[in-house]
Design a protein around this motif. Sequence first.
Motif, short mmCIF file in Angstrom:
data_model
loop_
_atom_site.label_atom_id
_atom_site.label_comp_id
_atom_site.label_asym_id
_atom_site.label_seq_id
_atom_site.Cartn_x
_atom_site.Cartn_y
_atom_site.Cartn_z
N ASP A 1 66.72 -10.44 12.94
CA ASP A 1 65.32 -10.02 12.84
C ASP A 1 64.74 -9.78 14.24
N VAL A 2 65.14 -10.64 15.18
CA VAL A 2 64.64 -10.46 16.55
C VAL A 2 65.14 -9.13 17.11
N LEU A 3 66.44 -8.88 16.91
CA LEU A 3 66.98 -7.61 17.42
C LEU A 3 66.24 -6.43 16.78
N ALA A 4 66.06 -6.48 15.47
CA ALA A 4 65.41 -5.35 14.80
C ALA A 4 64.01 -5.12 15.37
N THR A 5 63.28 -6.18 15.64
CA THR A 5 61.91 -5.98 16.11
C THR A 5 61.86 -5.59 17.59
N VAL A 6 62.79 -6.13 18.39
CA VAL A 6 62.79 -5.75 19.81
C VAL A 6 63.29 -4.30 19.95
N ALA A 7 64.24 -3.91 19.10
CA ALA A 7 64.71 -2.51 19.13
C ALA A 7 63.58 -1.58 18.70
N GLY A 8 62.77 -2.05 17.78
CA GLY A 8 61.56 -1.31 17.41
C GLY A 8 61.81 -0.10 16.54
N PRO A 9 60.73 0.55 16.13
CA PRO A 9 60.86 1.66 15.18
C PRO A 9 61.53 2.89 15.78
N ARG A 10 61.61 2.95 17.10
CA ARG A 10 62.26 4.13 17.70
C ARG A 10 63.76 3.95 17.90
N CYS A 11 64.30 2.85 17.44
CA CYS A 11 65.75 2.61 17.57
C CYS A 11 66.50 3.72 16.84
N PRO A 12 67.49 4.34 17.50
CA PRO A 12 68.15 5.51 16.90
C PRO A 12 69.06 5.20 15.72
N VAL A 13 69.42 3.92 15.51
CA VAL A 13 70.30 3.61 14.37
C VAL A 13 69.70 2.43 13.60
N PRO A 14 70.06 2.31 12.32
CA PRO A 14 69.55 1.16 11.56
C PRO A 14 70.11 -0.17 12.08
N VAL A 15 69.25 -1.15 12.16
CA VAL A 15 69.65 -2.51 12.58
C VAL A 15 69.41 -3.40 11.37
N ILE A 16 70.49 -3.97 10.82
CA ILE A 16 70.38 -4.60 9.51
C ILE A 16 70.83 -6.06 9.53
N PRO A 17 69.88 -6.99 9.46
CA PRO A 17 70.29 -8.40 9.34
C PRO A 17 70.92 -8.63 7.96
N HIS A 18 72.00 -9.41 7.93
CA HIS A 18 72.73 -9.61 6.67
C HIS A 18 73.04 -11.09 6.54
N ARG A 19 72.57 -11.71 5.45
CA ARG A 19 72.60 -13.18 5.38
C ARG A 19 73.57 -13.73 4.36
N SER A 20 74.41 -12.92 3.77
CA SER A 20 75.40 -13.51 2.84
C SER A 20 76.80 -13.19 3.36
N ALA A 21 77.79 -13.90 2.82
CA ALA A 21 79.15 -13.73 3.36
C ALA A 21 79.63 -12.30 3.18
N GLY A 22 80.49 -11.86 4.07
CA GLY A 22 80.98 -10.49 4.00
C GLY A 22 80.00 -9.53 4.65
N VAL A 23 80.20 -8.25 4.41
CA VAL A 23 79.31 -7.23 4.98
C VAL A 23 78.92 -6.27 3.85
N PRO A 24 77.85 -5.51 4.03
CA PRO A 24 77.48 -4.55 2.98
C PRO A 24 78.64 -3.57 2.72
N GLY A 25 78.71 -3.09 1.46
CA GLY A 25 79.84 -2.26 1.04
C GLY A 25 80.06 -1.01 1.86
N TRP A 26 79.00 -0.47 2.46
CA TRP A 26 79.15 0.80 3.19
C TRP A 26 79.71 0.61 4.59
#
Length: 398
Positions: free
Chosen positions: A81-106
């Motif tokens: 969450d800190v990274l997402a907010t410091v990167a801010g809305p102009r960050c060129p790529v999505p920054v996605i905190p993920h809190r369960s085991a594994g990673v999102p399917g994509w």
Amino acid sequence: MMEGTAGVSGHRHADEALLDDAAQLSERDPGGMLRFTASAGAQVRESAALAAEANLSVLADDGRPRAVVIAGIGTAGRTGDVLATVAGPRCPVPVIPHRSAGVPGWVGAADVVIAVSASGRSPEALGAAEAAHRRGARLVAVGAPDSQLQSVAERARAPFIPVPRRAPARASLWALTVPVLLAARTLGLVKVNEADLAETAARLDADADRCRPTAESFVNPAKSLALGLSGSIPIVWGSSPLATVAARRFGDTLSANARYPVVAGALGEAGRGRVGLLDGVFGGLAEGERDIFADPGDDEPDGTRLRLVLLRDGGLNADDDTDEPLAVEERRADAVQTLAERRGVRCDVVTAEGGSALERLASLVAVPDFASIYLALAHGLDPMAVPAITEMKELANQ
Ligand SMILES: O=P(O)(O)OC[C@H]1O[C@](O)(CO)[C@@H](O)[C@@H]1O
């Protein structure tokens, strides 16, 4: 001191005088949570040095990623969450905190996974690091040296930033956050420079000094915040995305350290629903019946009341079309203060200071971090040992 169910000890009413007794404070904090929390500035400096020694530059070899996933749970998860907010809305790529085991399917070879775990053994971070390796995603790992997480990183030939394990995870927010930010900087996603880090560390040092155990309640912002919150149901709202990260962090520490139930989140969202709490049985309805002649310690049957903590950013954004205009945020923050005042709900305001997003965040986190510990100590609770967490791990076999 009372024994509650499950052998948990403490007292329902806060012992306010205890907060001005430095010897008692240290006796009731045998694990040293106050000391660890005061090391926040040192954590920033040490982690920056450790990240500089890790071979983060390999991350940049394949250019800008499609997305960055920050995998971890609890405080480790907050770093996303800190990274997402410091990167801010102009960050060129999505920054996605993920809190369960594994990673999102994509998640695949085009992405970066940053796995974070203070102990280096949470199933969430380990599962994510292993999945990232299997799928060919670029991996960076942050956590305890000589841990399982380090082994996974080594197997994947991925950079590993060792964060020495001196304190519980929730007192290590800054040690865990800085490597995450510096990995993202290597990928060109955040602008955090050395001066920002130095100023953030200096701000954390200065706040630790203001909040030190020997500073008495009337000059100590953390002790006065804790006293204001004692016996209440805290509502913590952040005026901006950055202040909302700090609000959620305060929700974490108030719950785990002081064991208070908390409503925490974004004021913008709250304004469309949760703000209704101010009208309810713990808000305006309770305040209307307040006995102004009662002693503060009197045990009124309906004595539980809301206490609003408003974290105001005041922000740095340039009012472009990626951000909500500052004036809107400010008007909303003024509005909720007026609402609280009209209903008699007490409100504490912490206002961000500093020239960078990171320093502003630090200025909203430091005093509440200390307040959560002082509130625990005032109730005779050891802020470090949280029997419910241990028991939960045992029962869930984790
Ligand atoms: O950072 P770690 O060691 O992965 O732990 C994750 C979370 O689990 C806890 O240890 C509780 O089980 C928290 O204190 C911590 O934030």
